[in-house]
Structure formats: structure tokens, C-alpha cells
Design an enzyme around this catalytic site. Sequence first.
Site, PDB file in Angstrom:
ATOM      1  N   GLY A  42       0.808  -1.227   0.000  1.00  0.00           N
ATOM      2  CA  GLY A  42       0.000   0.000   0.000  1.00  0.00           C
ATOM      3  C   GLY A  42       0.840   1.275   0.000  1.00  0.00           C
ATOM      4  N   GLY A 150       8.292   5.549  -5.165  1.00  0.00           N
ATOM      5  CA  GLY A 150       7.624   6.624  -4.433  1.00  0.00           C
ATOM      6  C   GLY A 150       8.476   7.810  -4.031  1.00  0.00           C
ATOM      7  CB  SER A 151       7.958  10.792  -2.842  1.00  0.00           C
ATOM      8  OG  SER A 151       6.696  10.721  -2.197  1.00  0.00           O
ATOM      9  CD  GLU A 209       3.559  28.543   1.968  1.00  0.00           C
ATOM     10  OE1 GLU A 209       3.357  27.378   2.320  1.00  0.00           O
ATOM     11  OE2 GLU A 209       4.330  28.856   1.036  1.00  0.00           O
ATOM     12  CG  HIS A 329      -5.871  10.515  -7.821  1.00  0.00           C
ATOM     13  ND1 HIS A 329      -5.664  10.916  -6.529  1.00  0.00           N
ATOM     14  CD2 HIS A 329      -5.961  11.648  -8.543  1.00  0.00           C
ATOM     15  CE1 HIS A 329      -5.664  12.233  -6.472  1.00  0.00           C
ATOM     16  NE2 HIS A 329      -5.823  12.700  -7.688  1.00  0.00           N
ATOM     17  CG  HIS A 454     -34.439  20.344  -5.353  1.00  0.00           C
ATOM     18  ND1 HIS A 454     -33.634  21.434  -5.109  1.00  0.00           N
ATOM     19  CD2 HIS A 454     -35.501  20.426  -4.520  1.00  0.00           C
ATOM     20  CE1 HIS A 454     -34.208  22.170  -4.154  1.00  0.00           C
ATOM     21  NE2 HIS A 454     -35.340  21.571  -3.779  1.00  0.00           N
TER      22      HIS A 454
HETATM   23  P1  FAD Z   1       4.632   5.077  -2.579  1.00  0.00           P
HETATM   24  O1  FAD Z   1       3.236   5.029  -2.130  1.00  0.00           O
HETATM   25  O2  FAD Z   1       5.562   5.968  -1.855  1.00  0.00           O
HETATM   26  O3  FAD Z   1       5.161   3.582  -2.539  1.00  0.00           O
HETATM   27  C1  FAD Z   1       6.480   3.243  -2.796  1.00  0.00           C
HETATM   28  C2  FAD Z   1       6.830   1.973  -2.063  1.00  0.00           C
HETATM   29  O4  FAD Z   1       8.075   1.498  -2.553  1.00  0.00           O
HETATM   30  C3  FAD Z   1       7.004   2.140  -0.560  1.00  0.00           C
HETATM   31  O5  FAD Z   1       6.149   1.289   0.135  1.00  0.00           O
HETATM   32  C4  FAD Z   1       8.465   1.761  -0.312  1.00  0.00           C
HETATM   33  O6  FAD Z   1       8.630   1.041   0.886  1.00  0.00           O
HETATM   34  C5  FAD Z   1       8.774   0.890  -1.506  1.00  0.00           C
HETATM   35  N1  FAD Z   1      10.196   0.838  -1.867  1.00  0.00           N
HETATM   36  C6  FAD Z   1      11.054   1.868  -2.048  1.00  0.00           C
HETATM   37  N2  FAD Z   1      12.280   1.422  -2.405  1.00  0.00           N
HETATM   38  C7  FAD Z   1      12.185   0.081  -2.451  1.00  0.00           C
HETATM   39  C8  FAD Z   1      13.116  -0.971  -2.758  1.00  0.00           C
HETATM   40  N3  FAD Z   1      14.375  -0.715  -3.094  1.00  0.00           N
HETATM   41  N4  FAD Z   1      12.683  -2.237  -2.677  1.00  0.00           N
HETATM   42  C9  FAD Z   1      11.414  -2.541  -2.332  1.00  0.00           C
HETATM   43  N5  FAD Z   1      10.495  -1.596  -2.055  1.00  0.00           N
HETATM   44  C10 FAD Z   1      10.876  -0.306  -2.111  1.00  0.00           C
HETATM   45  N6  FAD Z   1      -2.244  11.411  -2.335  1.00  0.00           N
HETATM   46  C11 FAD Z   1      -3.533  11.474  -2.728  1.00  0.00           C
HETATM   47  O7  FAD Z   1      -3.818  11.287  -3.913  1.00  0.00           O
HETATM   48  N7  FAD Z   1      -4.536  11.744  -1.835  1.00  0.00           N
HETATM   49  C12 FAD Z   1      -4.282  11.966  -0.530  1.00  0.00           C
HETATM   50  O8  FAD Z   1      -5.205  12.203   0.247  1.00  0.00           O
HETATM   51  C13 FAD Z   1      -2.940  11.914  -0.085  1.00  0.00           C
HETATM   52  N8  FAD Z   1      -2.638  12.125   1.209  1.00  0.00           N
HETATM   53  C14 FAD Z   1      -1.339  12.039   1.611  1.00  0.00           C
HETATM   54  C15 FAD Z   1      -1.057  12.296   2.945  1.00  0.00           C
HETATM   55  C16 FAD Z   1       0.249  12.231   3.399  1.00  0.00           C
HETATM   56  C17 FAD Z   1       0.547  12.498   4.848  1.00  0.00           C
HETATM   57  C18 FAD Z   1       1.295  11.902   2.484  1.00  0.00           C
HETATM   58  C19 FAD Z   1       2.722  11.807   2.955  1.00  0.00           C
HETATM   59  C20 FAD Z   1       1.025  11.666   1.159  1.00  0.00           C
HETATM   60  C21 FAD Z   1      -0.297  11.739   0.703  1.00  0.00           C
HETATM   61  N9  FAD Z   1      -0.628  11.532  -0.630  1.00  0.00           N
HETATM   62  C22 FAD Z   1      -1.928  11.620  -1.043  1.00  0.00           C
HETATM   63  C23 FAD Z   1       0.394  11.214  -1.640  1.00  0.00           C
HETATM   64  C24 FAD Z   1       0.417   9.709  -1.942  1.00  0.00           C
HETATM   65  O9  FAD Z   1       0.651   8.998  -0.756  1.00  0.00           O
HETATM   66  C25 FAD Z   1       1.504   9.401  -2.968  1.00  0.00           C
HETATM   67  O10 FAD Z   1       1.341  10.200  -4.108  1.00  0.00           O
HETATM   68  C26 FAD Z   1       1.449   7.949  -3.381  1.00  0.00           C
HETATM   69  O11 FAD Z   1       1.597   7.087  -2.286  1.00  0.00           O
HETATM   70  C27 FAD Z   1       2.539   7.651  -4.420  1.00  0.00           C
HETATM   71  O12 FAD Z   1       2.455   6.316  -4.806  1.00  0.00           O
HETATM   72  P2  FAD Z   1       3.736   5.535  -5.340  1.00  0.00           P
HETATM   73  O13 FAD Z   1       3.226   4.177  -5.670  1.00  0.00           O
HETATM   74  O14 FAD Z   1       4.400   6.320  -6.398  1.00  0.00           O
HETATM   75  O15 FAD Z   1       4.761   5.470  -4.116  1.00  0.00           O
HETATM   76  P1  NAI Z   2       3.418  20.902  -0.817  1.00  0.00           P
HETATM   77  O1  NAI Z   2       4.305  21.048  -1.978  1.00  0.00           O
HETATM   78  O2  NAI Z   2       1.974  20.670  -1.025  1.00  0.00           O
HETATM   79  O3  NAI Z   2       3.516  22.186   0.114  1.00  0.00           O
HETATM   80  C1  NAI Z   2       4.727  22.646   0.631  1.00  0.00           C
HETATM   81  C2  NAI Z   2       4.540  24.072   1.073  1.00  0.00           C
HETATM   82  O4  NAI Z   2       5.676  24.451   1.813  1.00  0.00           O
HETATM   83  C3  NAI Z   2       4.396  25.044  -0.084  1.00  0.00           C
HETATM   84  O5  NAI Z   2       3.292  25.884   0.150  1.00  0.00           O
HETATM   85  C4  NAI Z   2       5.715  25.810  -0.047  1.00  0.00           C
HETATM   86  O6  NAI Z   2       5.594  27.138  -0.499  1.00  0.00           O
HETATM   87  C5  NAI Z   2       6.055  25.751   1.427  1.00  0.00           C
HETATM   88  N1  NAI Z   2       7.480  25.899   1.718  1.00  0.00           N
HETATM   89  C6  NAI Z   2       8.547  25.408   1.043  1.00  0.00           C
HETATM   90  N2  NAI Z   2       9.695  25.747   1.657  1.00  0.00           N
HETATM   91  C7  NAI Z   2       9.344  26.462   2.755  1.00  0.00           C
HETATM   92  C8  NAI Z   2      10.076  27.080   3.795  1.00  0.00           C
HETATM   93  N3  NAI Z   2      11.401  27.044   3.816  1.00  0.00           N
HETATM   94  N4  NAI Z   2       9.401  27.723   4.764  1.00  0.00           N
HETATM   95  C9  NAI Z   2       8.027  27.774   4.751  1.00  0.00           C
HETATM   96  N5  NAI Z   2       7.302  27.211   3.789  1.00  0.00           N
HETATM   97  C10 NAI Z   2       7.936  26.555   2.799  1.00  0.00           C
HETATM   98  O7  NAI Z   2       4.076  19.728   0.062  1.00  0.00           O
HETATM   99  P2  NAI Z   2       3.528  18.912   1.300  1.00  0.00           P
HETATM  100  O8  NAI Z   2       2.404  19.617   1.954  1.00  0.00           O
HETATM  101  O9  NAI Z   2       4.718  18.543   2.091  1.00  0.00           O
HETATM  102  O10 NAI Z   2       2.957  17.610   0.597  1.00  0.00           O
HETATM  103  C11 NAI Z   2       3.780  16.812  -0.251  1.00  0.00           C
HETATM  104  C12 NAI Z   2       2.963  16.154  -1.305  1.00  0.00           C
HETATM  105  O11 NAI Z   2       2.170  15.113  -0.766  1.00  0.00           O
HETATM  106  C13 NAI Z   2       1.987  17.092  -1.963  1.00  0.00           C
HETATM  107  O12 NAI Z   2       2.596  17.772  -3.026  1.00  0.00           O
HETATM  108  C14 NAI Z   2       0.920  16.180  -2.453  1.00  0.00           C
HETATM  109  O13 NAI Z   2       1.253  15.768  -3.735  1.00  0.00           O
HETATM  110  C15 NAI Z   2       0.979  15.002  -1.508  1.00  0.00           C
HETATM  111  N6  NAI Z   2      -0.187  15.048  -0.606  1.00  0.00           N
HETATM  112  C16 NAI Z   2      -1.444  15.040  -1.143  1.00  0.00           C
HETATM  113  C17 NAI Z   2      -2.546  15.127  -0.343  1.00  0.00           C
HETATM  114  C18 NAI Z   2      -3.884  15.163  -0.967  1.00  0.00           C
HETATM  115  O14 NAI Z   2      -3.996  14.872  -2.135  1.00  0.00           O
HETATM  116  N7  NAI Z   2      -4.940  15.508  -0.238  1.00  0.00           N
HETATM  117  C19 NAI Z   2      -2.441  15.196   1.109  1.00  0.00           C
HETATM  118  C20 NAI Z   2      -1.074  15.239   1.566  1.00  0.00           C
HETATM  119  C21 NAI Z   2      -0.014  15.144   0.723  1.00  0.00           C
END
Ligand code: FAD
Ligand code: NAI
Length: 475
Positions: A42, A150-151, A209, A329, A454
Site C-alpha cells: 500500500g 515513491g517519495s 508559509e 490516483h 433536488h
Molecule cells: P509510494 O506510495 O511511496 O510507494 C512506494 C513503495 O516502494 C514504498 O512502500 C516503499 O517502501 C517501496 N520501496 C522503495 N524502495 C524500495 C526498494 N528498493 N525495494 C522494495 N520496495 C521499495 N495522495 C492522494 O492522492 N490523496 C491523498 O489524500 C494523499 N494524502 C497524503 C497524505 C500524506 C501524509 C502523504 C505523505 C502523502 C499523501 N498523498 C496523497 C500522496 C500519496 O501517498 C503518494 O502520491 C502515493 O503514495 C505515491 O504512490 P507511489 O506508488 O508512487 O509510491
Molecule cells: P506541498 O508542496 O503541497 O507544500 C509545501 C509548502 O511548503 C508550499 O506551500 C511551499 O511554499 C512551502 N514551503 C517550502 N519551503 C518552505 C520554507 N522554507 N518555509 C516555509 N514554507 C515553505 O508539500 P507537502 O504539503 O509537504 O505535501 C507533499 C505532497 O504530498 C503534496 O505535493 C501532495 O502531492 C501530496 N499530498 C497530497 C494530499 C492530498 O492529495 N490531499 C495530502 C497530503 C499530501
Amino acid sequence: SKITEEQDVVIIGGGPGGYVAAIKAAQLGLKVTCVDKRGSFGGTCLNVGCIPSKALLHTTHMYHTAMHEFPKYGIESPKSAPNLKKIMAHKRSAVTSLTKGIEYLFKKNKVNYIKGTATINSVNEIGVVPLKKSEDESTIKTKNIVIATGSDYITFPWLPVDEEVIVSSTGALSLSKVPKKMVVIGGGVIGLELGTVWKRLGAEVTVVELLNNIGGTLDLEVAKELKKQLSRQKMKFLMPAKVTNVTVKNKLATVEVQTCCKNPQKKKLEADCVLVSVGRKPYYEGLGLEKIGVQINNDRRINVNDHLQTNIPNIYAIGDVIHGPMLAHKAEEEGVAVVERIADPNKSTMLNHKLIPGVIYTDPEVASVGCTEEELKGAGVEYRVGKFPYLANSRAKAVGDFKGFVKIIAHLKTGELLGAHIIGSNASEAIHEVALGMNLNCTDKDIGEMCHAHPTLSEAIKEAAMAGYFKAIHL
Ligand code: FAD
Ligand code: NAI
């Protein structure tokens, strides 16, 4: 379990990109193995991202409503402190049931999977070090490789995260007590969502911010409305401003902030929790990309072409490690597209980035798809805007939650839908009506002329569309 047979594709990473790619590959008849080192599938999304954050947002929304809104409706509720242990237990059970669900789907679809760390030994061989020490290291031969690793969060070199006082999003999803004062560095998606969670539970939250607007790339009008609404909930904002130093003593942080204006001012904020949410960076450490020569872009993302192919033809990459929004997504769509391409090289995998919806799950929710007004102005496109406030929507009035508005942008001459920006209750669900319209090349008139039930919040979308090409009825 050891994989002895050559695979059509090995997927490294079991997040929304990787696990979806693996299931789809198996459905298409490919021999597929998915390797993830986390211990549960996941990825970030299910384990420490989308799902736990939405669980906490929902629970704390209910708590906040019960404490502060119920009396407004004549429901007198006893005041009580939140039970953080139970709140966290609900979050964990949501995460566990979904991550276990992926293993069930893997089994059902005959996806081979290994919990372990993968390295790319050569373009046709993956090395795996299993998580369980009792199991042996192994190698897997494969025709294709998909990198879906991922990231990871970004922090400042001078501010190491200890996940107790200085936390990343992962720590902020599991705090053991409600902070008294929380400083959030970065007013992007994570800062606003997790800041909201702890604010609702009683923390005093200040968001620092760097830019003049919160929410990153949001349409400016929507970003301003969101800031107004969050400020009403007593979330504080210091912006534009930057954090210049943080010191921690006896589990208390002193955050030094400098405002970014003509006459910069220095401020010191005390906090028992500092959330660093200044963005995320692609993650591919230890994969061995340098050794096999996979090209990396200047922004550190893995370089891919329109078919999600790296410079090495049988190695693909998807999700947060490549260009585009870091969204679950988006990763999922790429996961499907990449294995369709591997199964059938004539298949085109182009994903239109303009049609990827984005949501911030605050209250009100913010959802958008397509272009912002600012982008269209910049590109010199002539457009018309239709806006409709929830204040004039009968369902919103009936339920007593009428914050925000719907904004629909269409081409001035043709009415072609160019973007939609919704701030309001249920925006995350509502956005898909316009997204579908955009996918099918509809006009604002198509939406305005469609019969909507509605009383629904969706009527605000119809009325916003009508306001764009003619006039709304209820305004
Ligand atoms: P990841 O989900 O990061 O998965 C990568 C996986 O690869 C990890 O499990 C890792 O352990 C594994 N991996 C890495 N290197 C290796 C290796 N060498 N061998 C084996 N496994 C490895 N996105 C949304 O669309 N909606 C949201 O509401 C949302 N909320 C978020 C809230 C938070 C707090 C955070 C941090 C992110 C959120 N995101 C959200 C972003 C979303 O989680 C990511 O965009 C998404 O998970 C990316 O999917 P991915 O498959 O690219 O990578
Ligand atoms: P973000 O890129 O959304 O926001 C980072 C913010 O930090 C920006 O507003 C930027 O201007 C600010 N910033 C950068 N450097 C700074 C500094 N030195 N001091 C103060 N502010 C600074 O990144 P965030 O919130 O960390 O999320 C990372 C990614 O995770 C998002 O880009 C999103 O793709 C994903 N995510 C998606 C969610 C969703 O879809 N609902 C929920 C949570 C995360």
C-alpha cells in the site's frame, strides 16, 4: 517465497502505483512479481499517507462538530476530552484492513509478492533481500522492470526530524498526545490537513508559509477563501515568512521566523511540536540506478518518455518518482497504463495531467481539476467564469453547512470546460462531475442543461455552469 521462473515484469514498490500495476499485469496474463520493503503493501498512501490522514480528519471532524456545532442544531452534547488512544486505534484498523486487502487481491489475482528490498542488478535481473532474516537473499530474472519506489519527506539539513518534537507527516499521524502549541512549516496540502487534525483536537496551530498563498498551486480565489475559512477556525498564519532556525530544549522547540517583506521582522514561536511539511522528494535510494545508467532529471525525478519508459527500454517508472503531481490516483493510472503498454507495445499510455483532480481534505474541502484562472491568463486563453455560492444552495442551507462556492471556467467562445474549482462540503466527490465532463469534451452548457436531483449540493455545479454562459436561477 523464491521466484525461479523468469517474470514478464517485476515491480519494485507496492504503493498505489506498484500494487495496482501488479494486479493489472496479472489480469492481463503477465507473470508478475511485486517487491516492497515496508512490511505491508500500500506504500506511503495506505500506511502513512492518504488513508491514516483521512481517518484522522474524519474522526476529528466528528469530534469538532459534536463539541462546537451540535448545540446550534439543538443537540446538547456533554463536553468531553478526545480519547486519542481510541482515535488512533480506529486509524490503525482502517490502515490494517486495507493493507491486508492488497495481499488478498494479490493472491486472488495470482501476483507473486515478496516483502523485501529490491536492487536492480542488471537490466534483466533483480536482487531481493527479504525482510525476514530467516529467508535467503534471491535473484529474479525478468523481461521488464517497473520502478514504483515513491517519495519521501523533505526537511532542512539543519533540522533533523526526531518524530517526537520535530515531526514529518509520519510522526504527525501518530502523536501520543495533543500538542499544546504546534508550528507547521509549509502551508501546503500536508500542513493544512494535519494542522487541521491537531487544531480540532485542541492544539494552537501556527502555519509558517514562504509564499503569499496557502495550498500551493490552487486557484488564487479559492486559496484566499480557504485561508479565510481556516483563520475562522482559529488556525494562525504567518506569511510570507521563513523559518530561520529551530532549537529544541527539554522537548520544547523555539522556532525563529523572519517575515518576507520590505521590512522583515523577526519572531520567536514556542512549540511542543513542529511539523515539517515543505514538500516531498522522489525516492530511489539503494536501487542501483547509477550503476545501470538510468537517467535522472534536474529535479531529481526519474526521466521517462510518454510511455513511462526510462532511457533503458525495458525499465519503466511510475508514480511519485517521475514528473507530475505526487498523488495516489495519478500513480494508479500510470500503474495501469505501464503494464498495458508492456502487454501490448501498440498501446498508448498518455495520461493527461490536466485531467488529474486534486483535493485538500480540510473543512471546507477544496477540489480542483483543469486550469486555474491564473494559468489561463498566463497562457492568453479567453475564458468565462461561472460562480455559485453554497449559501444559495438549498441542500447546503438545509444541513447548515454553506461555506464556499463552485467556480467553473470554460472557453469564452466555445464553452469547452477548462477547469473547475470547488471549495465546500463534499467537494472531493463533487469534482468528478466536471472531471468527467472535461474527459468527454463537454461544455459548461452541457452541465447547465443537465437535470440534477433536488435538493443536492451538485445543483451548485449546475448553477455555476449556468452563471458562466448565461445566468444562475437562484442568485
Ligand atoms: P509510494 O506510495 O511511496 O510507494 C512506494 C513503495 O516502494 C514504498 O512502500 C516503499 O517502501 C517501496 N520501496 C522503495 N524502495 C524500495 C526498494 N528498493 N525495494 C522494495 N520496495 C521499495 N495522495 C492522494 O492522492 N490523496 C491523498 O489524500 C494523499 N494524502 C497524503 C497524505 C500524506 C501524509 C502523504 C505523505 C502523502 C499523501 N498523498 C496523497 C500522496 C500519496 O501517498 C503518494 O502520491 C502515493 O503514495 C505515491 O504512490 P507511489 O506508488 O508512487 O509510491
Ligand atoms: P506541498 O508542496 O503541497 O507544500 C509545501 C509548502 O511548503 C508550499 O506551500 C511551499 O511554499 C512551502 N514551503 C517550502 N519551503 C518552505 C520554507 N522554507 N518555509 C516555509 N514554507 C515553505 O508539500 P507537502 O504539503 O509537504 O505535501 C507533499 C505532497 O504530498 C503534496 O505535493 C501532495 O502531492 C501530496 N499530498 C497530497 C494530499 C492530498 O492529495 N490531499 C495530502 C497530503 C499530501
